[in-house]
Design an enzyme around this catalytic site. Structure first.
Site, PDB file in Angstrom:
ATOM      1  CG  PHE A 169      -1.828   1.283   1.131  1.00  0.00           C
ATOM      2  CD1 PHE A 169      -2.978   1.298   0.359  1.00  0.00           C
ATOM      3  CD2 PHE A 169      -1.464   2.461   1.787  1.00  0.00           C
ATOM      4  CE1 PHE A 169      -3.760   2.447   0.258  1.00  0.00           C
ATOM      5  CE2 PHE A 169      -2.247   3.608   1.679  1.00  0.00           C
ATOM      6  CZ  PHE A 169      -3.390   3.591   0.917  1.00  0.00           C
ATOM      7  CG  ASP A 177       5.713   3.985   1.872  1.00  0.00           C
ATOM      8  OD1 ASP A 177       5.714   4.711   2.891  1.00  0.00           O
ATOM      9  OD2 ASP A 177       4.727   3.870   1.120  1.00  0.00           O
ATOM     10  CE  LYS A 181      -1.041   6.928   6.817  1.00  0.00           C
ATOM     11  NZ  LYS A 181      -0.690   5.943   5.793  1.00  0.00           N
TER      12      LYS A 181
HETATM   13  C1  LIG Z   1      -0.857   6.030   4.324  1.00  0.00           C
HETATM   14  C2  LIG Z   1       0.237   5.511   3.501  1.00  0.00           C
HETATM   15  C3  LIG Z   1       0.547   6.073   2.255  1.00  0.00           C
HETATM   16  C4  LIG Z   1      -0.275   7.175   1.635  1.00  0.00           C
HETATM   17  O1  LIG Z   1      -0.314   8.323   2.423  1.00  0.00           O
HETATM   18  P1  LIG Z   1      -1.473   9.406   2.166  1.00  0.00           P
HETATM   19  O2  LIG Z   1      -1.091  10.553   3.061  1.00  0.00           O
HETATM   20  O3  LIG Z   1      -2.763   8.778   2.558  1.00  0.00           O
HETATM   21  O4  LIG Z   1      -1.423   9.759   0.718  1.00  0.00           O
HETATM   22  C5  LIG Z   1       1.618   5.554   1.565  1.00  0.00           C
HETATM   23  N1  LIG Z   1       2.352   4.546   2.055  1.00  0.00           N
HETATM   24  C6  LIG Z   1       2.082   3.961   3.237  1.00  0.00           C
HETATM   25  C7  LIG Z   1       2.947   2.852   3.731  1.00  0.00           C
HETATM   26  C8  LIG Z   1       1.010   4.418   3.998  1.00  0.00           C
HETATM   27  O5  LIG Z   1       0.720   3.829   5.164  1.00  0.00           O
END
Ligand SMILES: *Cc1c(COP(=O)(O)O)cnc(C)c1O
Length: 395
Positions: free
Chosen positions: A137, A222, A251
């Protein structure tokens, strides 16, 4: 109409929220419009690592609100430099590029990897490829969902962006087989949050590091959800003793106050970005930079990271006491847990609703897996309450 009816009547139905209308929050707790209190074990998908209304973050945001909130990057502002300096200190990387949301930061990393591939590694732009993991994700943009294998996220949004190859998460030889001379990057989550807090074998992450170095491929971690304390370390990669080439952050970087994201890497990669090649109206704005600066300051002495580890141990011990016929398996990594409930007993949604009735907010990820990520400012009593509420909900 009440609050829920209004949202359902006038909003797009892109979420299926639990039936609770929140009004205020402080620390690990939130209060709904009727005055009921809930322990927030979702914590804004880990954007709220420092809890709601952290006094330091509020003070900094409030102060900056009255000074200057937006300049655009057409000019310098007096908050951005100090924020970037602290990012360099925390990540050990020479430069950072600030954006707003996580998906934008991922897109930034992908663009940089592609341009680095063409201009530094000298890959044919028509053959350039990036390896990703199944179950990933990384956000919701058209390019990012192009390499997702979640049908709900992807269906009918084509044509999809080409240039991505998917490997089985945790399978090093699968990655190795996909790498060729046109591979510019491997994008991965050191722990897959949305997939249910899936922790890969340690030698997968260390092996990825070796593979990437060996083949001159950028290792892009990520850490949007796993980073900034959640994993019981500054980065989940730290837990594996690995340093990626590119960190993707988001985040918690905005403390749950403002959307702030960034990518951090050394100049031998970042130099491919030149004026006009990438940017954002709001990226690096003084309000976000001020809050981000405060967040990074709070992470500097390692106390939140240590606290996450300590509470995570308590949570792990608590989860181990739950009835084995109800909890099929669970994984804990820092203050972060994935709990697989026996699907014959109840769905993840049922469990979330049962927890809600007991004053605990959590949400299923997929099917019968519950993700738990309380704010790092939670107390021992809060974790005990969470475990007891789980036990009650499962019986
Ligand atoms: C939440 C998340 C995203 C996307 O972040 P947004 O601020 O919702 O665009 C990307 N990668 C990971 C691992 C995430 O948990």
């Amino acid at each position: 109409m009440d609050h829920i009816q209004l949202a359902e009547r006038y909003g797009a139905h892109n979420y299926h929220p639990l039936p609770v209308v929140l009004a205020t929050g402080e620390g690990a707790w939130v209060t709904d419009v009727d005055g009921n209190r809930y322990l927030d074990c979702l914590a804004g998908y880990s954007a709220l690592n420092f809890g709601h209304a952290h006094p330091k973050l509020l003070a900094r945001a409030e102060q900056q609100l009255h000074r200057l909130t937006l300049t655009s990057r057409a000019f310098y502002n007096d908050q951005l430099g100090p924020f970037l300096e602290r990012l360099a200190e925390l990540t050990g990387k020479e430069r950072s590029l600030p954006m707003n949301t996580g998906a934008e930061a991922v897109e930034t990393a992908l663009k940089i990897a592609r341009r680095w591939g063409v201009e530094v590694k000298k890959v044919d732009p028509n053959q350039s490829n990036i390896i990703v993991m199944d179950g990933n994700f990384h956000g919701r943009t058209t390019t990012i969902i192009s390499f997702s294998n979640d049908d709900t996220a992807r269906r009918s949004f084509g044509p999809y962006t080409p240039g991505f190859r998917q490997a089985v998460y945790g399978d090093l030889s699968a990655v190795e087989e996909l790498i060729d001379e046109h591979t510019v990057a491997v994008l991965f989550e050191p722990v897959q949050g949305e997939s249910g807090v899936i922790v890969p074998p340690a030698d997968f992450v260390t092996g990825l590091r070796e593979l990437c170095s060996l083949h001159n491929v950028l290792m892009i971690a990520d850490e949007i959800q796993s980073g900034l304390g959640r994993a019981g370390a500054t980065f989940a990669c730290d837990r594996f003793g690995v340093t990626p080439d590119v960190y993707v952050l988001g985040k918690a970087l905005g403390g749950g106050v403002v959307p702030v994201s960034a990518i951090s890497c050394d100049d031998d990669i970042m130099h491919v970005i030149t004026p006009g090649s990438h940017g954002s109206t709001f990226g690096g704005n003084p309000l976000s930079a001020a809050v981000g600066h405060e967040v990074l300051g709070m992470l500097a002495d390692g106390s939140y990271q240590a606290r996450a580890m300590q509470l995570g141990h308590q949570l792990e011990a608590g989860l181990a006491t739950l009835p084995k016929d109800a909890v099929v398996s669970s994984r804990v990594f820092g203050l972060w847990a994935g709990v697989d409930v026996n699907p014959g007993l109840m769905s993840g949604r049922d469990l979330s609703e049962a927890l809600l009735a007991r004053g605990v907010l959590a949400k299923e990820t997929h099917g019968s897996t519950l993700r738990l990520a309380p704010p790092l400012v939670a107390s021992e009593e809060d974790i005990e309450l969470l475990v007891n509420s789980l036990r009650d909900s499962l019986s």
